[in-house]
Design a protein around this motif. Structure first.
Motif, PDB file in Angstrom:
ATOM      1  N   TYR A   1     -28.568  24.198  -1.496  1.00  0.00           N
ATOM      2  CA  TYR A   1     -28.867  22.814  -1.138  1.00  0.00           C
ATOM      3  C   TYR A   1     -27.538  22.119  -0.853  1.00  0.00           C
ATOM      4  O   TYR A   1     -26.708  21.972  -1.731  1.00  0.00           O
ATOM      5  CB  TYR A   1     -29.595  22.104  -2.281  1.00  0.00           C
ATOM      6  N   TYR A   2     -27.346  21.722   0.404  1.00  0.00           N
ATOM      7  CA  TYR A   2     -26.088  21.094   0.803  1.00  0.00           C
ATOM      8  C   TYR A   2     -26.408  19.708   1.345  1.00  0.00           C
ATOM      9  O   TYR A   2     -26.826  19.536   2.487  1.00  0.00           O
ATOM     10  CB  TYR A   2     -25.382  21.946   1.853  1.00  0.00           C
ATOM     11  N   ALA A   3     -26.237  18.719   0.503  1.00  0.00           N
ATOM     12  CA  ALA A   3     -26.668  17.358   0.821  1.00  0.00           C
ATOM     13  C   ALA A   3     -25.670  16.651   1.724  1.00  0.00           C
ATOM     14  O   ALA A   3     -24.452  16.762   1.548  1.00  0.00           O
ATOM     15  CB  ALA A   3     -26.857  16.561  -0.470  1.00  0.00           C
ATOM     16  N   CYS A   4     -26.190  15.899   2.681  1.00  0.00           N
ATOM     17  CA  CYS A   4     -25.350  15.027   3.498  1.00  0.00           C
ATOM     18  C   CYS A   4     -25.191  13.688   2.776  1.00  0.00           C
ATOM     19  O   CYS A   4     -25.868  13.425   1.780  1.00  0.00           O
ATOM     20  CB  CYS A   4     -25.973  14.844   4.877  1.00  0.00           C
ATOM     21  N   PRO A   5     -24.293  12.814   3.239  1.00  0.00           N
ATOM     22  CA  PRO A   5     -24.082  11.527   2.554  1.00  0.00           C
ATOM     23  C   PRO A   5     -25.347  10.682   2.415  1.00  0.00           C
ATOM     24  O   PRO A   5     -25.486   9.942   1.441  1.00  0.00           O
ATOM     25  CB  PRO A   5     -23.041  10.825   3.431  1.00  0.00           C
ATOM     26  N   ASP A   6     -26.263  10.770   3.359  1.00  0.00           N
ATOM     27  CA  ASP A   6     -27.490   9.984   3.326  1.00  0.00           C
ATOM     28  C   ASP A   6     -28.679  10.824   2.866  1.00  0.00           C
ATOM     29  O   ASP A   6     -29.810  10.624   3.324  1.00  0.00           O
ATOM     30  CB  ASP A   6     -27.779   9.374   4.704  1.00  0.00           C
ATOM     31  N   ASP A   7     -28.438  11.723   1.940  1.00  0.00           N
ATOM     32  CA  ASP A   7     -29.487  12.637   1.500  1.00  0.00           C
ATOM     33  C   ASP A   7     -30.727  11.900   0.997  1.00  0.00           C
ATOM     34  O   ASP A   7     -31.857  12.274   1.324  1.00  0.00           O
ATOM     35  CB  ASP A   7     -28.945  13.540   0.380  1.00  0.00           C
ATOM     36  N   GLU A   8     -30.532  10.838   0.239  1.00  0.00           N
ATOM     37  CA  GLU A   8     -31.680  10.107  -0.310  1.00  0.00           C
ATOM     38  C   GLU A   8     -32.541   9.496   0.788  1.00  0.00           C
ATOM     39  O   GLU A   8     -33.768   9.552   0.743  1.00  0.00           O
ATOM     40  CB  GLU A   8     -31.194   9.009  -1.268  1.00  0.00           C
ATOM     41  N   THR A   9     -31.881   8.933   1.801  1.00  0.00           N
ATOM     42  CA  THR A   9     -32.622   8.335   2.909  1.00  0.00           C
ATOM     43  C   THR A   9     -33.337   9.398   3.734  1.00  0.00           C
ATOM     44  O   THR A   9     -34.490   9.207   4.155  1.00  0.00           O
ATOM     45  CB  THR A   9     -31.680   7.519   3.812  1.00  0.00           C
TER      46      THR A   9
ATOM     47  N   GLN B   1     -39.206  -0.895   9.508  1.00  0.00           N
ATOM     48  CA  GLN B   1     -39.394  -1.649   8.263  1.00  0.00           C
ATOM     49  C   GLN B   1     -38.410  -1.270   7.159  1.00  0.00           C
ATOM     50  O   GLN B   1     -38.516  -1.788   6.047  1.00  0.00           O
ATOM     51  CB  GLN B   1     -40.824  -1.447   7.760  1.00  0.00           C
ATOM     52  N   THR B   2     -37.466  -0.384   7.449  1.00  0.00           N
ATOM     53  CA  THR B   2     -36.569   0.108   6.413  1.00  0.00           C
ATOM     54  C   THR B   2     -35.120  -0.156   6.784  1.00  0.00           C
ATOM     55  O   THR B   2     -34.743  -0.062   7.942  1.00  0.00           O
ATOM     56  CB  THR B   2     -36.764   1.633   6.210  1.00  0.00           C
ATOM     57  N   GLY B   3     -34.314  -0.487   5.805  1.00  0.00           N
ATOM     58  CA  GLY B   3     -32.878  -0.600   6.016  1.00  0.00           C
ATOM     59  C   GLY B   3     -32.410  -2.024   6.241  1.00  0.00           C
ATOM     60  O   GLY B   3     -33.114  -3.002   5.981  1.00  0.00           O
ATOM     61  N   VAL B   4     -31.194  -2.126   6.744  1.00  0.00           N
ATOM     62  CA  VAL B   4     -30.572  -3.428   6.980  1.00  0.00           C
ATOM     63  C   VAL B   4     -30.099  -3.467   8.427  1.00  0.00           C
ATOM     64  O   VAL B   4     -29.600  -2.484   8.957  1.00  0.00           O
ATOM     65  CB  VAL B   4     -29.398  -3.662   5.999  1.00  0.00           C
ATOM     66  N   HIS B   5     -30.312  -4.618   9.078  1.00  0.00           N
ATOM     67  CA  HIS B   5     -29.884  -4.752  10.464  1.00  0.00           C
ATOM     68  C   HIS B   5     -29.322  -6.144  10.691  1.00  0.00           C
ATOM     69  O   HIS B   5     -29.519  -7.057   9.887  1.00  0.00           O
ATOM     70  CB  HIS B   5     -31.031  -4.476  11.439  1.00  0.00           C
TER      71      HIS B   5
ATOM     72  N   LEU C   1     -31.728   2.808   5.236  1.00  0.00           N
ATOM     73  CA  LEU C   1     -31.465   2.973   3.816  1.00  0.00           C
ATOM     74  C   LEU C   1     -32.786   3.161   3.081  1.00  0.00           C
ATOM     75  O   LEU C   1     -33.831   2.716   3.545  1.00  0.00           O
ATOM     76  CB  LEU C   1     -30.737   1.743   3.249  1.00  0.00           C
ATOM     77  N   THR C   2     -32.725   3.794   1.930  1.00  0.00           N
ATOM     78  CA  THR C   2     -33.925   3.987   1.123  1.00  0.00           C
ATOM     79  C   THR C   2     -34.349   2.673   0.487  1.00  0.00           C
ATOM     80  O   THR C   2     -33.519   1.972  -0.099  1.00  0.00           O
ATOM     81  CB  THR C   2     -33.665   5.027   0.019  1.00  0.00           C
ATOM     82  N   PRO C   3     -35.612   2.291   0.575  1.00  0.00           N
ATOM     83  CA  PRO C   3     -36.069   1.048  -0.061  1.00  0.00           C
ATOM     84  C   PRO C   3     -35.935   1.115  -1.589  1.00  0.00           C
ATOM     85  O   PRO C   3     -35.905   2.193  -2.187  1.00  0.00           O
ATOM     86  CB  PRO C   3     -37.550   0.974   0.344  1.00  0.00           C
TER      87      PRO C   3
ATOM     88  N   THR D   1     -21.102  -7.802   1.553  1.00  0.00           N
ATOM     89  CA  THR D   1     -22.175  -8.541   0.906  1.00  0.00           C
ATOM     90  C   THR D   1     -23.046  -7.576   0.115  1.00  0.00           C
ATOM     91  O   THR D   1     -23.174  -6.400   0.470  1.00  0.00           O
ATOM     92  CB  THR D   1     -23.039  -9.293   1.947  1.00  0.00           C
ATOM     93  N   ASN D   2     -23.615  -8.066  -0.979  1.00  0.00           N
ATOM     94  CA  ASN D   2     -24.519  -7.267  -1.801  1.00  0.00           C
ATOM     95  C   ASN D   2     -25.962  -7.611  -1.459  1.00  0.00           C
ATOM     96  O   ASN D   2     -26.304  -8.785  -1.301  1.00  0.00           O
ATOM     97  CB  ASN D   2     -24.278  -7.539  -3.291  1.00  0.00           C
ATOM     98  N   ILE D   3     -26.799  -6.587  -1.324  1.00  0.00           N
ATOM     99  CA  ILE D   3     -28.204  -6.817  -1.015  1.00  0.00           C
ATOM    100  C   ILE D   3     -29.086  -6.039  -1.981  1.00  0.00           C
ATOM    101  O   ILE D   3     -28.686  -5.008  -2.534  1.00  0.00           O
ATOM    102  CB  ILE D   3     -28.554  -6.413   0.436  1.00  0.00           C
ATOM    103  N   TRP D   4     -30.283  -6.543  -2.178  1.00  0.00           N
ATOM    104  CA  TRP D   4     -31.323  -5.820  -2.894  1.00  0.00           C
ATOM    105  C   TRP D   4     -32.404  -5.523  -1.879  1.00  0.00           C
ATOM    106  O   TRP D   4     -33.089  -6.413  -1.398  1.00  0.00           O
ATOM    107  CB  TRP D   4     -31.869  -6.631  -4.065  1.00  0.00           C
ATOM    108  N   LEU D   5     -32.518  -4.243  -1.514  1.00  0.00           N
ATOM    109  CA  LEU D   5     -33.438  -3.850  -0.464  1.00  0.00           C
ATOM    110  C   LEU D   5     -34.774  -3.467  -1.073  1.00  0.00           C
ATOM    111  O   LEU D   5     -34.876  -2.496  -1.820  1.00  0.00           O
ATOM    112  CB  LEU D   5     -32.858  -2.670   0.320  1.00  0.00           C
TER     113      LEU D   5
END
Length: 292
Positions: free
Chosen positions: A80-88, A174-178, A216-218, A236-240
Motif C-alpha cells: 500500500y503506497y499512499a499518495c498525499p491525498d490518500d484520504e480524499t 459538493q466537496t472541498g474548497v474553492h 478535500l474529504t468532508p 485561513t482555517n476552515i471546518w469542512l
C-alpha cells in the motif's frame, strides 16, 4: 483512448505499445522524451494541459474495483503506497463503489476499492501522471470482470455504473474548497498555488481568473494557504462539513526595503481574453472520463 488496441483485442495500440505504461513516471526515468511517446498519449497530455480538470476517471475492464493512486511504489514492491491525498481518494473511490450495483460487495477488494500499488504496481500510468502534473484527481475504474464484454452486455454495464458516475460528479461539486485569489492593490486575479497544511500536494489556480477548486474529504479541519510570487502568502482555517466552501484570498504585495512594491510576473490582463478562456471561468469543476 486505444481504439486500435480494442479492434485488435490487445492491450497495446497499433504499435503494440501499452498506453497505460507510456506516460512519464515519478519514480523511474521513462517516457521522458516527448517525441518518443505514442500519439494517443501525447493527445491526452495536451488535452489535459489545455483544460484545468478537477478530477478524471479512466474506464477499464478485467476486474470490478475503483482503483486510486499511487499506482506504483518507489522500490517496486507490492505494498500500500499512499499518495498525499490518500484520504480524499479513498472517499471518492468509495462514492463510486457504494453507488455501484455490486462493486462494494467484492470479496477480493474490501469496500470495492483498492490502492493501485497494493493491487499490482504499474509505472508510466495515466492515473499518477494526471494527479502529479495536472492537479487532476484520477480514479481508474475497473467496471467489468470480463475484459472483452460482448455488445449485448453494454446496456447492463451502463445500468450498473450510471448512478456511480452521476454521484461521483455530484461529490466533486459538493466537496472541498474553492474560490479565487486577488491582489489587494489592483483587484486583479493572481494565478498562484493553493496548499493544505499537512498535505504535500499543491494545486495551481486557473491562469486567467485565478480560480481554484481543491478537493478535500468532508468532515475535517484544514489550514488553507494561497501563495503568489511577489505577494505575502495568506492562510485561513476552515471546518469542512458535507458541503463545499468558498474561500477567496486577497493578497498584499511584498514591499522592498526601499518601500517599492514587488509585482508578480504572473498577473494577467483579463481584458484580453479569448472566448475559450472567458467561458472556462463559468464552468463547474470538471470530470473527464477516458476509456482505455
Amino acid at each position: 483512448m486505444n481504439p486500435d488496441g480494442y479492434s485488435l483485442r490487445q492491450r497495446g495500440n497499433a504499435n503494440n505499445v501499452d498506453l497505460n505504461r507510456n506516460f512519464p513516471d515519478q519514480f523511474f526515468s521513462m517516457n521522458e522524451d516527448a517525441s518518443a511517446r505514442e500519439p494517443e498519449t501525447r493527445a491526452i497530455m495536451e488535452w489535459s494541459s489545455q483544460i484545468h480538470f478537477t478530477a478524471s476517471a479512466s474506464l477499464h475492464g478485467g476486474a470490478l474495483v475503483a482503483n486510486y493512486p499511487w499506482d506504483g511504489s518507489q522500490d517496486k514492491r507490492q505494498i500500500y503506497y499512499a499518495c498525499p491525498d490518500d484520504e480524499t481518494f479513498r472517499f471518492l473511490a468509495s462514492v463510486y463503489s457504494r453507488f455501484h450495483y455490486n462493486m462494494s460487495l467484492s470479496n477480493e477488494f474490501p469496500g470495492g476499492i483498492t490502492n493501485g500499488a497494493f493491487w499490482y504496481p504499474i509505472y508510466g500510468g495515466m492515473q499518477d501522471w494526471n494527479y502529479i502534473h495536472g492537479d487532476c484527481f484520477e480514479l481508474t475504474l475497473e467496471i467489468s470482470d470480463n475484459k472483452w464484454p460482448p455488445a449485448h452486455e453494454l446496456a447492463t454495464l451502463w445500468k450498473y455504473n450510471k448512478m456511480s458516475m452521476l454521484n461521483l460528479v455530484v461529490s466533486l461539486v459538493q466537496t472541498g474548497v474553492h474560490g479565487r485569489v486577488f491582489s489587494s492593490d489592483s483587484g486583479r486575479p493572481l494565478p498562484g498555488t493553493i496548499t493544505i497544511e499537512g498535505v504535500n500536494h499543491t494545486v495551481k489556480t486557473n491562469r486567467v481568473f485565478a480560480d481554484y477548486h481543491r478537493l478535500l474529504t468532508p468532515g475535517g479541519r484544514y489550514k488553507v494557504m494561497a501563495t503568489v510570487p511577489g505577494y505575502k502568502s495568506k492562510t485561513t482555517n476552515i471546518w469542512l462539513e458535507k458541503s463545499a466552501m468558498t474561500v477567496d484570498f486577497v493578497l498584499d504585495p511584498e514591499v522592498t526595503p526601499n518601500g517599492n512594491l514587488l509585482r508578480s510576473a504572473c498577473e494577467c490582463n483579463c481584458g484580453r481574453l479569448n472566448r475559450y478562456e472567458f467561458e472556462s471561468f463559468f464552468e463547474v469543476p470538471t470530470l473527464k472520463c477516458t476509456p482505455f
